[in-house]
Design a protein around this motif. Structure first.
Motif, mmCIF file in Angstrom:
data_model
loop_
_atom_site.group_PDB
_atom_site.id
_atom_site.type_symbol
_atom_site.label_atom_id
_atom_site.label_comp_id
_atom_site.label_asym_id
_atom_site.label_seq_id
_atom_site.Cartn_x
_atom_site.Cartn_y
_atom_site.Cartn_z
ATOM 1 N N ALA A 220 0.818 -1.221 0.000
ATOM 2 C CA ALA A 220 0.000 0.000 0.000
ATOM 3 C C ALA A 220 0.852 1.272 0.000
ATOM 4 O O ALA A 220 0.328 2.359 -0.231
ATOM 5 C CB ALA A 220 -0.916 0.005 1.228
ATOM 6 N N MET A 221 2.146 1.123 0.229
ATOM 7 C CA MET A 221 3.058 2.273 0.244
ATOM 8 C C MET A 221 3.825 2.311 -1.078
ATOM 9 O O MET A 221 4.505 1.343 -1.425
ATOM 10 C CB MET A 221 4.035 2.168 1.422
ATOM 11 N N GLU A 222 3.716 3.399 -1.804
ATOM 12 C CA GLU A 222 4.335 3.500 -3.130
ATOM 13 C C GLU A 222 5.841 3.230 -3.074
ATOM 14 O O GLU A 222 6.561 3.864 -2.325
ATOM 15 C CB GLU A 222 4.106 4.900 -3.714
ATOM 16 N N GLY A 223 6.276 2.264 -3.886
ATOM 17 C CA GLY A 223 7.704 1.991 -4.022
ATOM 18 C C GLY A 223 8.325 1.223 -2.883
ATOM 19 O O GLY A 223 9.541 0.976 -2.899
ATOM 20 N N PHE A 224 7.538 0.795 -1.894
ATOM 21 C CA PHE A 224 8.113 0.180 -0.701
ATOM 22 C C PHE A 224 8.803 -1.143 -1.004
ATOM 23 O O PHE A 224 9.879 -1.437 -0.469
ATOM 24 C CB PHE A 224 7.024 -0.026 0.360
ATOM 25 N N PHE A 225 8.200 -1.954 -1.867
ATOM 26 C CA PHE A 225 8.786 -3.244 -2.220
ATOM 27 C C PHE A 225 9.390 -3.248 -3.634
ATOM 28 O O PHE A 225 9.746 -4.300 -4.154
ATOM 29 C CB PHE A 225 7.747 -4.360 -2.114
ATOM 30 N N ASP A 226 9.530 -2.097 -4.228
ATOM 31 C CA ASP A 226 10.066 -1.997 -5.591
ATOM 32 C C ASP A 226 11.586 -2.123 -5.565
ATOM 33 O O ASP A 226 12.243 -1.595 -4.679
ATOM 34 C CB ASP A 226 9.675 -0.649 -6.204
ATOM 35 N N VAL A 227 12.143 -2.816 -6.558
ATOM 36 C CA VAL A 227 13.593 -2.992 -6.595
ATOM 37 C C VAL A 227 14.292 -1.822 -7.281
ATOM 38 O O VAL A 227 15.511 -1.655 -7.141
ATOM 39 C CB VAL A 227 13.978 -4.302 -7.313
ATOM 40 N N MET A 228 13.539 -1.009 -8.034
ATOM 41 C CA MET A 228 14.141 0.112 -8.751
ATOM 42 C C MET A 228 13.685 1.473 -8.208
ATOM 43 O O MET A 228 14.119 2.508 -8.687
ATOM 44 C CB MET A 228 13.782 0.038 -10.244
ATOM 45 N N LYS A 229 12.819 1.455 -7.227
ATOM 46 C CA LYS A 229 12.330 2.698 -6.620
ATOM 47 C C LYS A 229 12.391 2.558 -5.111
ATOM 48 O O LYS A 229 12.491 1.453 -4.577
ATOM 49 C CB LYS A 229 10.885 2.978 -7.054
ATOM 50 N N TYR A 230 12.323 3.686 -4.416
ATOM 51 C CA TYR A 230 12.222 3.621 -2.969
ATOM 52 C C TYR A 230 11.086 4.534 -2.505
ATOM 53 O O TYR A 230 10.675 5.456 -3.198
ATOM 54 C CB TYR A 230 13.537 4.014 -2.291
ATOM 55 N N HIS A 231 10.574 4.235 -1.331
ATOM 56 C CA HIS A 231 9.466 5.004 -0.767
ATOM 57 C C HIS A 231 10.017 6.234 -0.052
ATOM 58 O O HIS A 231 10.918 6.138 0.774
ATOM 59 C CB HIS A 231 8.683 4.143 0.227
#
Length: 505
Positions: A220-231
């Protein structure tokens, strides 16, 4: 209500001081004091190497990163450290243990550099000793800062007073017990760290309602589990970071090749054939510890998503915050004290090794190497213990600012070692053509790049924002190769020692 926590933590500190007293009687020579007489078993070697490696960063810096920004920054760093740990044990440990014996029984990293390249003017010994003193003083300061933060967060005690008290305990058992005391306590501390983080994660996941709830909150948090982005916690949105931060995280693994307090464990193992067993123990511990530390950050984000005191640099207190809120009641609080002693363990296991190696540089490499070559063993031990106190005092001064970032201090010191020593260790062990001039060029250039990059090139932005360890490692490697090839070949004695060291046992 917090008295049980304090009792558990004081008991822990008393125990490590007692261990120092026990081993004080076994330090008859400088080799005993600095290298334990090359008598470490596989378990102590593995656990002391990894416990002294991780420091308070494992329980504060890494979970704090994961708590604030999700997987990308913390996860890639953890992966880089796992890879670096494996490669260091796989390709460096055995050869270094063998080579340090062949090369005039070297008992410190500066000793090895000087003996390996027949450096009669002791240039390598002097430069490497200065690097160790600078980086380890900063590194030690980060450990002291973690102790002050711990006691301030848990008991509301004065940060500076708590930090100084913990520093005093570390100095006492390190200065009297030497390497054997540091390594034995590191074994205990490594096990305690594992127990602490695994326990907090299990209880935390149960409190939030299971793994599924942790995952759902992260999604539910944008980019929290993304490997190329961070929250970005400030805006609540995802920030694209590209490949540079990923390479920066992975580059942390390069630091292992040059960190003295890990290399010296390889040098101290009793039997070179036990390194394989030590490697397996070390890898299991590292993979579990780093994975759990990152997951603690994820779980903390689900449990405590909007806590004012965890904003900004306060995110590195998430482990402390979780422990204090998950364990309540007299018996659970005593249990919490044992868990929070894990932060003390993480700090002490690193700081004791750093203080010991820094003091060896002054007493063994600088005092005996440059001023009193025939200095008695008693004199060397006295100077070493005095140096431990002085370096700790400087570290305390650096750590007086309670708002300093544990992660940032460790990041700078780690890059300094990785850039200055990492490439040289690899070339010294595996490339026979490496000569003294190439070694000096590589060490100096790598160290300079690592130390000045954050304040010069990194400010240009873009690709230059990469973690300074990577460009430092590359520049150092190129300088070693180019200068060695453009200058005279290594002496016959150096080449014969190289061949002797590579012979299978």
């Amino acid at each position: 209500m917090k008295t049980p926590i304090l009792i558990a933590m004081i008991a822990y500190m008393a125990m490590v001081v007692y261990i120092g007293v026990i081993y004080s009687k076994k330090n008859k020579t400088s080799e005993d004091y600095f290298l334990g007489g090359r008598g470490l078993g596989p378990w102590v070697t593995a656990m002391s190497a990894e416990a002294s490696d991780m420091s308070s960063w494992l329980l504060m810096g890494l979970p704090g990163l994961a708590y604030a920004s999700g997987f990308s920054q913390a996860g890639w760093t953890a992966i880089g450290l796992i890879l670096g740990t494996y490669l260091n044990w796989k390709i460096v440990a055995k050869r270094l243990r063998r080579y340090t014996e062949v090369s005039n029984n070297s008992i410190t990293v500066p000793d090895f550099f000087s003996n390996r390249f027949k450096d009669e003017k002791k240039i390598l010994m002097f430069v490497s000793s200065i690097m160790i003193l600078i980086c380890f003083t900063v590194y030690t300061a980060s450990g002291f800062a973690a102790c002050g933060t711990l006691f301030n967060s848990v008991f509301g005690l004065n940060y500076q007073a708590s930090m100084i008290a913990c520093a005093a305990v570390i100095v006492i058992y390190t200065s009297i017990g030497g390497f054997l005391a540091a390594s034995t306590t590191d074994l205990i501390q490594g096990l305690l760290m594992s127990f602490a983080i695994v326990t907090v994660l299990i209880v935390g996941v149960a409190a939030v309602g299971g793994v599924g709830n942790v995952v759902e909150h992260g999604k539910a948090m944008e980019g929290f589990f993304d490997v190329m982005k961070y929250h970005d916690p400030a805006t609540g949105h995802a920030v694209s970071q590209g490949v540079i931060p990923i390479l920066s995280g992975l580059a942390w693994g390069l630091g292992y090749f040059g960190v003295p307090h890990i290399l010296v464990r390889f040098m101290a193992i009793k039997n070179v054939n036990e390194i394989k067993k030590s490697r397996r123990i070390a890898m299991v511990w590292v993979m579990i510890s780093l994975t759990v530390a990152v997951c603690i950050g994820f779980t903390g984000a689900a449990l405590y998503p909007n806590v004012a005191e965890l904003a900004g640099s306060g995110n590195q207190r998430i482990f402390i915050y979780m422990t204090m809120h998950l364990f309540k009641g007299i018996i659970p609080l005593l249990f919490a004290g044992i868990i929070l002693s894990g932060i003390l363990a993480a700090t002490m296991s690193t700081s004791d090794s750093q203080l010991l190696i820094a003091s060896s540089c002054v007493a063994k490499n600088m005092y005996q190497g440059f001023f009193k070559r025939k200095a008695s063993e008693k004199k060397i031990l006295i100077i070493s213990r005095a140096t431990t106190v002085v370096i700790a005092a400087i570290g305390v001064i650096i750590a007086l600012d309670e708002n300093s970032s544990v992660f940032k201090l460790v990041e700078n010191a780690w890059a300094g070692f990785g850039g200055a020593f990492g490439p040289l260790i690899l070339f010294a062990l595996f490339w026979k053509r490496t000569n003294l001039k190439g070694a000096v060029a590589g060490m100096v250039s790598g160290g300079v790049i690592a130390l000045v990059w954050p304040y010069t090139f990194a400010k240009l932005g873009g690709i230059f924002e990469i973690y300074c360890l990577l460009p430092a490692f590359i520049v150092s490697s190129l300088m070693i190769i180019v200068v060695s090839l453009l200058t005279e070949e290594p002496t016959k004695e150096m080449q014969e020692e190289f061949e002797e060291a590579r012979k299978p046992l």
